[in-house]
Design an enzyme around this catalytic site. Structure first.
Site, PDB file in Angstrom:
ATOM      1  N   GLN A 176       0.816  -1.459  -0.148  1.00 53.52           N
ATOM      2  CA  GLN A 176       0.069   0.093  -0.142  1.00 53.52           C
ATOM      3  C   GLN A 176       0.808   0.925  -0.391  1.00 53.52           C
ATOM      4  OE1 GLN A 176      -2.744  -0.494   3.245  1.00 53.52           O
ATOM      5  NE2 GLN A 176      -3.628  -2.155   2.040  1.00 53.52           N
ATOM      6  N   ASP A 327      -2.449 -11.389   4.673  1.00 52.26           N
ATOM      7  CA  ASP A 327      -3.870 -11.996   5.176  1.00 52.26           C
ATOM      8  C   ASP A 327      -4.426 -12.604   5.515  1.00 52.26           C
ATOM      9  OD1 ASP A 327      -4.160  -8.557   4.457  1.00 52.26           O
ATOM     10  OD2 ASP A 327      -5.043  -9.485   2.103  1.00 52.26           O
TER      11      ASP A 327
HETATM   12  C1  S3P Z   1      -2.720  -4.737  -0.173  1.00 53.07           C
HETATM   13  C2  S3P Z   1      -1.466  -4.445   0.777  1.00 53.07           C
HETATM   14  C3  S3P Z   1      -1.543  -5.521   1.825  1.00 53.07           C
HETATM   15  C4  S3P Z   1      -2.499  -6.225   2.528  1.00 53.07           C
HETATM   16  C5  S3P Z   1      -3.769  -5.705   1.706  1.00 53.07           C
HETATM   17  C6  S3P Z   1      -4.087  -5.360   0.887  1.00 53.07           C
HETATM   18  C7  S3P Z   1      -2.588  -4.141  -1.189  1.00 53.07           C
HETATM   19  O1  S3P Z   1      -1.538  -4.054   3.013  1.00 53.07           O
HETATM   20  O2  S3P Z   1      -2.495  -6.807   3.548  1.00 53.07           O
HETATM   21  O3  S3P Z   1      -5.076  -6.032   2.251  1.00 53.07           O
HETATM   22  O4  S3P Z   1      -3.794  -4.051  -2.281  1.00 53.07           O
HETATM   23  O5  S3P Z   1      -2.007  -3.009  -1.674  1.00 53.07           O
HETATM   24  P1  S3P Z   1       0.148  -3.605   3.178  1.00 53.07           P
HETATM   25  O6  S3P Z   1       0.547  -2.954   2.135  1.00 53.07           O
HETATM   26  O7  S3P Z   1      -0.285  -2.773   4.256  1.00 53.07           O
HETATM   27  O8  S3P Z   1       0.520  -4.918   3.307  1.00 53.07           O
END
Ligand code: S3P
Length: 446
Positions: A176, A327
């Site tokens: 993210q 997840d």
């Molecule tokens: C996601 C990244 C993950 C994941 C989330 C979806 C994404 O989070 O837990 O459900 O689509 O980029 P983080 O980037 O905080 O690890």
């Protein structure tokens, strides 16, 4: 702020031999990104298989608020984007509901524009740290006009007249944060670079390339990745086929493994190398999971899965695998509760800041259902009982977390006594039709 969901509980009772084929909804990560890039690109983007869950629909509303147009034709979403660099100022605050992905990616995207944008969400999202995205954005010149204590929502951002390109090493491995910086880089002159210590899901990079962005990835010998995007280029609308979400597939997969004599099929599941940690782990535990017909579709590897009831055994899950199954720990913990021996999961610090404190929520849920487990700062030990005797009978607090709700409904399919979750409403954020799909395979979720 987000509308409150009306809370309704659900109970899952012991099932016998699951069978049949099930198609789980489209991948959430790809769905968010398809709407964001489709809403930004010039021309038309056609998206089939989009996850029509609440999280993704909130991202769609955000893009519409910035000038994108969207319609549906026989199940295909058609998005007409604004063109890169010409998003409009939203008239109202953007409400991302429960979704960290939608909110953080859009903070990067909107934050680089010279107008104010306010981001809000539900109680779960309002408790999650946003500083990890705000920090690099500040370096790019973005002003934080308003934020709640500790960088929490509501947050109001305003970009400068022109953002500054940065080279940013992400302190925590996070797709993210990486994506937020790359999206901000799209409206920034020059080259914006993100360095991640090791691979996290790379859907943003893959899709940016597909939409015509000038992007380069260099892989270091130590597994680090350096991703550079050239700003202010043209993005062109594309055809996107969203494959089935491996994080959603995880629920029927684990259910079939722990309910004796089950045999189910799951077609078209995405097998991106940054997302298959759970499959590797379950196979190491003795799970009978066969992957067939592997092929490429829209820049992603996909395949068909066949899963059979299996005698699982406890293992140590390496911390380095956490990013590729971040997840999936709640549902892996459920598999561990039905495995022979101890499963030790480590490197789980990030679980504390997901839709809930997932490490605590899982441990409390397991305890409420008589599973022997131990929780540490960033680890969890689960000692399983393969026949499920004496397990179950508890009520689980879901804390507005869809994956906690689904995981414990899977638990109830194999435990001697039924399991109740206090709230099923959040399941719609990522997996509309979850109970129906599981019940069609032989589940008893009411
Ligand atoms: C996601 C990244 C993950 C994941 C989330 C979806 C994404 O989070 O837990 O459900 O689509 O980029 P983080 O980037 O905080 O690890």
């Amino acid at each position: 702020m987000s509308a409150d969901h009306s809370i309704s509980s659900a109970t899952s009772s012991k099932a016998t031999a699951l069978s049949g084929s099930c198609t789980v909804p489209g991948d959430k990560s790809i769905s968010h990104r398809a709407l964001i890039l489709g809403g930004l690109a010039s021309g038309e983007t056609r998206i089939s298989g989009l996850l029509e869950g609440e999280d993704v629909l909130n991202t769609l509303k955000a893009m519409q608020a910035a000038g994108a147009r969207a319609s549906q034709e026989n199940g295909t979403w058609i998005v007409r984007g604004t063109g890169n660099g010409v998003l409009l100022e939203p008239e109202n605050q953007l409400d991302f509901g429960n979704s960290g992905t939608g909110c953080r990616l859009c903070m990067g995207l909107f934050g680089a524009y010279d107008f104010p944008t306010t981001f809000v969400g539900d109680a779960s999202l309002g408790s999650r740290p946003m500083g990890r995205v705000l920090d690099p954005l500040k370096l790019m010149g973005v002003q934080i006009l308003d934020e709640s204590e500790g960088g929490r929502l509501p947050v109001t951002l305003r970009g400068p007249w022109q953002t500054i390109p940065i080279e940013y090493a992400v302190p925590v491995p996070s797709a993210q944060v990486k994506s937020a910086v790359l999206l901000a880089g799209l409206n920034t002159p020059g080259i914006t670079t993100v360095i991640e210590p090791h691979l996290t899901r790379d859907h943003t990079e893959r899709m940016l390339l597909g939409f015509g962005a000038e992007l380069e990835v260099e892989e270091g010998k130590d597994g680090s990745r350096r991703i550079s995007v050239v700003g202010q280029g043209k993005l062109t609308g594309q055809e996107v086929t969203v494959p089935a979400d491996p994080s959603s597939a995880a629920f029927p997969i684990v259910a079939a493994l722990i309910v004796p004599d089950s045999r189910i099929k799951l077609p078209n599941v995405m097998l991106n190398p940054a997302r298959v940690g759970l499959l590797d782990t379950l196979q190491e535990m003795g799970g009978k999971i066969e992957i067939s017909n592997q092929r490429e579709s829209g820049g992603e590897v996909i395949g068909d899965l066949t899963v059979q009831g299996s005698e699982l055994r406890g293992i140590t899950v390496p911390a380095e695998r956490a990013a590729s199954m971040i997840d999936e720990y709640p549902v892996l913990s459920v598999a561990a509760a039905f495995a022979d021996g101890e499963t030790f999961m480590t490197g789980l610090g990030e679980l504390r800041v997901k839709e809930s404190d997932r490490l605590a929520a899982v441990a409390r849920g397991l305890e409420a259902n008589s599973v022997d487990c131990e929780e540490g700062d960033d680890w969890l030990k689960v000692r399983g009982r393969p026949d499920g005797k004496g397990l179950g009978g508890g009520t689980v607090s879901t804390h507005l977390d869809h994956r906690i709700a689904m995981s414990f409904l899977v638990f109830g399919m194999a435990s001697e006594k039924a399991v109740t979750v206090d709230d099923r409403s959040m399941i719609n954020t990522s997996f509309p039709g979850f109970a129906e799909l599981m019940n069609n395979l032989g589940g008893r979720i009411e």
